[in-house]
Motif scaffolding. Structure first.
Motif, PDB file in Angstrom:
ATOM      1  N   HIS A  86       0.841  -1.201   0.000  1.00  0.00           N
ATOM      2  CA  HIS A  86       0.000   0.000   0.000  1.00  0.00           C
ATOM      3  C   HIS A  86       0.876   1.251   0.000  1.00  0.00           C
ATOM      4  O   HIS A  86       0.657   2.177  -0.780  1.00  0.00           O
ATOM      5  N   GLU A  87       1.877   1.250   0.872  1.00  0.00           N
ATOM      6  CA  GLU A  87       2.764   2.427   0.933  1.00  0.00           C
ATOM      7  C   GLU A  87       3.572   2.576  -0.358  1.00  0.00           C
ATOM      8  O   GLU A  87       3.779   3.690  -0.843  1.00  0.00           O
ATOM      9  N   HIS A  90       1.486   4.303  -2.831  1.00  0.00           N
ATOM     10  CA  HIS A  90       1.557   5.771  -2.697  1.00  0.00           C
ATOM     11  C   HIS A  90       2.820   6.298  -3.377  1.00  0.00           C
ATOM     12  O   HIS A  90       2.802   7.330  -4.042  1.00  0.00           O
ATOM     13  N   TYR A 114     -12.328   4.490   4.424  1.00  0.00           N
ATOM     14  CA  TYR A 114     -11.003   5.109   4.485  1.00  0.00           C
ATOM     15  C   TYR A 114     -10.401   5.258   3.086  1.00  0.00           C
ATOM     16  O   TYR A 114      -9.595   6.155   2.840  1.00  0.00           O
ATOM     17  N   GLU A 120      -6.027   7.172  -1.534  1.00  0.00           N
ATOM     18  CA  GLU A 120      -6.053   5.922  -0.760  1.00  0.00           C
ATOM     19  C   GLU A 120      -6.608   4.770  -1.593  1.00  0.00           C
ATOM     20  O   GLU A 120      -6.158   3.627  -1.457  1.00  0.00           O
ATOM     21  N   ALA A 123      -3.742   3.473  -3.747  1.00  0.00           N
ATOM     22  CA  ALA A 123      -2.715   2.745  -2.990  1.00  0.00           C
ATOM     23  C   ALA A 123      -3.223   1.357  -2.599  1.00  0.00           C
ATOM     24  O   ALA A 123      -2.489   0.361  -2.682  1.00  0.00           O
TER      25      ALA A 123
HETATM   26 ZN   LIG Z   1      -2.577   5.152   2.366  1.00  0.00          ZN
END
Ligand SMILES: [Zn+2]
Length: 162
Positions: A86-87, A90, A114, A120, A123
């Motif tokens: 996920h990071e 980004h 979220y 988001e 990601a």
């Molecule tokens: Zn995130």
């Protein structure tokens, strides 16, 4: 890592938290994107909320990825993979897509509220695409050992439910 990026990283880290630079971590490279990962206490994220377990700071064609050490080391393999990927998502959104978010819009809400913001949603879509092709093998992202695998192209990542 290019010297200019290192200098930027050092400047940023000293602004954030002097302890982050010396924290345990590793590096990764995906195409032209270079990343540094550091395991820190989320209280040390600095630029991100300590309520989160990951924090990515784009730096030119690279990123500093901070992961909450306790969450990462004590998590299940799947939790670790989804967090790191996920990071990295980004990171690639910034360095490859220039924050285009893959055109995802608000569709990420299918994963939960979220993920409704496009940043988001993208990601998380990248993280799930990563799991689909690499499983919980984090070697391509510089952690642990495992076979090579063809990482998802951030340009073609779309929202998908498991
Ligand atoms: Zn995130």
């Amino acid at each position: 890592m290019p010297r200019a990026l290192l200098l930027t990283l050092a400047a940023l880290l000293s602004a954030c938290s002097p302890r982050v630079l010396s924290a345990e971590g590793w590096s990764f490279r995906i195409g032209d994107a270079a990343g540094e990962v550091r395991l820190v206490s989320r209280q040390e994220f600095g630029v991100c909320s300590p309520k989160l377990v990951g924090c990515t700071v784009p730096l030119g064609h690279g990123c500093l990825v901070m992961l909450d050490r306790d969450y990462f080391l004590n998590g299940t393999p799947r939790q670790r993979t989804l967090l790191l990927a996920h990071e990295v998502g980004h990171c690639l959104d910034a360095s490859v897509l220039e924050y285009g978010h893959g055109g995802i819009g608000a569709q990420g809400a299918v994963y939960g509220e979220y993920y409704r913001p496009a940043v988001e949603g993208f990601a998380e879509s990248y993280a799930r695409a990563y799991v689909a092709v690499c499983g919980d093998n984090l070697a391509p992202l510089g952690y642990g050992s495992g076979p090579a695998c063809a990482l998802p192209d951030p340009r073609t990542v779309r929202v998908s439910l498991p």
